[in-house]
Design a protein around this motif. Structure first.
Motif, PDB file in Angstrom:
ATOM      1  N   GLY A   1       0.828  -1.198   0.000  1.00  0.00           N
ATOM      2  CA  GLY A   1       0.000   0.000   0.000  1.00  0.00           C
ATOM      3  C   GLY A   1       0.866   1.253   0.000  1.00  0.00           C
ATOM      4  N   GLY A   2       0.487   2.209  -0.873  1.00  0.00           N
ATOM      5  CA  GLY A   2       1.243   3.453  -0.947  1.00  0.00           C
ATOM      6  C   GLY A   2       2.596   3.266  -1.610  1.00  0.00           C
ATOM      7  N   ALA A   3       2.853   2.053  -2.127  1.00  0.00           N
ATOM      8  CA  ALA A   3       4.164   1.735  -2.733  1.00  0.00           C
ATOM      9  C   ALA A   3       5.293   2.281  -1.861  1.00  0.00           C
ATOM     10  N   ALA A   4       5.188   2.020  -0.559  1.00  0.00           N
ATOM     11  CA  ALA A   4       6.109   2.617   0.417  1.00  0.00           C
ATOM     12  C   ALA A   4       7.552   2.145   0.202  1.00  0.00           C
ATOM     13  N   PRO A   5       8.517   3.097   0.120  1.00  0.00           N
ATOM     14  CA  PRO A   5       9.910   2.737  -0.177  1.00  0.00           C
ATOM     15  C   PRO A   5      10.500   1.714   0.807  1.00  0.00           C
ATOM     16  N   ALA A   6      10.213   1.829   2.106  1.00  0.00           N
ATOM     17  CA  ALA A   6      10.814   0.897   3.079  1.00  0.00           C
ATOM     18  C   ALA A   6      10.332  -0.524   2.809  1.00  0.00           C
ATOM     19  N   SER A   7       9.043  -0.655   2.502  1.00  0.00           N
ATOM     20  CA  SER A   7       8.485  -1.984   2.265  1.00  0.00           C
ATOM     21  C   SER A   7       9.005  -2.559   0.944  1.00  0.00           C
ATOM     22  N   ILE A   8       9.103  -1.715  -0.077  1.00  0.00           N
ATOM     23  CA  ILE A   8       9.663  -2.184  -1.357  1.00  0.00           C
ATOM     24  C   ILE A   8      11.109  -2.642  -1.136  1.00  0.00           C
ATOM     25  N   ALA A   9      11.891  -1.860  -0.385  1.00  0.00           N
ATOM     26  CA  ALA A   9      13.296  -2.224  -0.128  1.00  0.00           C
ATOM     27  C   ALA A   9      13.374  -3.522   0.668  1.00  0.00           C
ATOM     28  N   LEU A  10      12.507  -3.661   1.650  1.00  0.00           N
ATOM     29  CA  LEU A  10      12.501  -4.891   2.457  1.00  0.00           C
ATOM     30  C   LEU A  10      12.235  -6.113   1.583  1.00  0.00           C
ATOM     31  N   HIS A  11      11.194  -6.014   0.749  1.00  0.00           N
ATOM     32  CA  HIS A  11      10.839  -7.169  -0.081  1.00  0.00           C
ATOM     33  C   HIS A  11      11.902  -7.452  -1.146  1.00  0.00           C
ATOM     34  N   ARG A  12      12.469  -6.389  -1.692  1.00  0.00           N
ATOM     35  CA  ARG A  12      13.545  -6.596  -2.670  1.00  0.00           C
ATOM     36  C   ARG A  12      14.714  -7.331  -2.009  1.00  0.00           C
ATOM     37  N   ALA A  13      15.055  -6.905  -0.794  1.00  0.00           N
ATOM     38  CA  ALA A  13      16.172  -7.544  -0.068  1.00  0.00           C
ATOM     39  C   ALA A  13      15.862  -9.012   0.237  1.00  0.00           C
ATOM     40  N   ALA A  14      14.579  -9.341   0.332  1.00  0.00           N
ATOM     41  CA  ALA A  14      14.189 -10.724   0.630  1.00  0.00           C
ATOM     42  C   ALA A  14      14.003 -11.556  -0.648  1.00  0.00           C
TER      43      ALA A  14
END
Ligand SMILES: CC(C)(COP(=O)(O)OP(=O)(O)OC[C@H]1O[C@@H](n2cnc3c(N)ncnc32)[C@H](O)[C@@H]1OP(=O)(O)O)[C@@H](O)C(=O)NCCC(=O)NCCS
Length: 185
Positions: free
Chosen positions: A124-137
């Motif tokens: 939701g909100g394409a939030a940068p922290a969440s995108i970075a977290l998922h990319r790192a995973a």
């Protein structure tokens, strides 16, 4: 901040409710506008556990819940039974220290062990922290939905990210594994 991961239990719900309340009031990860109370969070927790999806918490040395993560159905039509959606929320003071990565890695491990083949993050909100977290995973971006919500006085987009679990689409699913029992027609 040292921490350990464990299965969530009903007596974690007051702290889980507080963490989610902050995310609803101040963030865009959730599209809820009014924070649910503890009774509602308890009912959601039970529904997830009754279906056998993992629900885990990270706690500090003193037993304070710093964050939580769970898997749930992406959609409930039976052909979707091999796919789970992840949800992950940390207390504001626990963010940015690697805890999200630990929680998500454990959730992925548990979902793979159960036999799920895909995990999706609906960010939701394409939030940068969440995108970075998922990319790192190890998630990859699979779509951007525009104007999906309106919150905090602005339009929000939703980023979809996906990770293959286990053998993914390389083999047919094994109906004797746990996901094969979900949403029977
Ligand atoms: C999203 C969230 C779970 C991330 O957890 P976290 O513990 O803060 O993240 P981590 O410290 O494990 O960092 C994971 C990766 O994201 C990066 N990251 C963390 N916060 C970031 C930020 N604000 N901006 C950019 N990158 C960020 C880290 O650098 C790290 O990447 P790296 O391994 O390549 O260095 C946490 O910030 C949170 O609870 N946010 C509010 C709720 C939310 O958005 N939930 C997601 C729902 S889909």
């Amino acid at each position: 901040m040292s921490s350990r991961l464990r299965q969530a239990a009903p007596n974690d719900l007051p702290q889980i409710t507080t963490i989610y309340r902050d995310a609803v009031l101040n963030g865009t990860a959730s599209y809820e506008l009014v924070p649910p109370d503890e009774a509602e969070m308890a009912s959601r927790f039970q529904a997830i556990r009754n279906k056998g999806y993992p629900y885990i918490v990270a706690e500090d040395k003193g037993g304070k819940v710093l964050g939580y993560a769970y898997a749930s159905a992406f959609r409930t039509r039976p052909a979707y039974r091999w796919m789970v959606e992840d949800s992950i929320y940390l207390a504001p003071e626990a963010r940015g220290r690697g805890l999200g990565k630990l929680l998500l890695a454990k959730l992925v491990e548990e979902c793979e062990a159960l036999g799920f083949r895909q995990m999706i993050a609906v960010i939701g909100g394409a939030a940068p922290a969440s995108i970075a977290l998922h990319r790192a995973a190890g998630f990859t971006e699979t779509g951007l939905l525009k104007g999906t919500g309106y919150k905090h006085g602005r339009w929000l987009d939703t980023m979809l990210m996906q990770k293959t679990l286990g053998e993914g689409t390389e083999t047919d699913p094994d109906p004797s594994t746990y996901p094969g029992t979900l949403f029977s027609e």
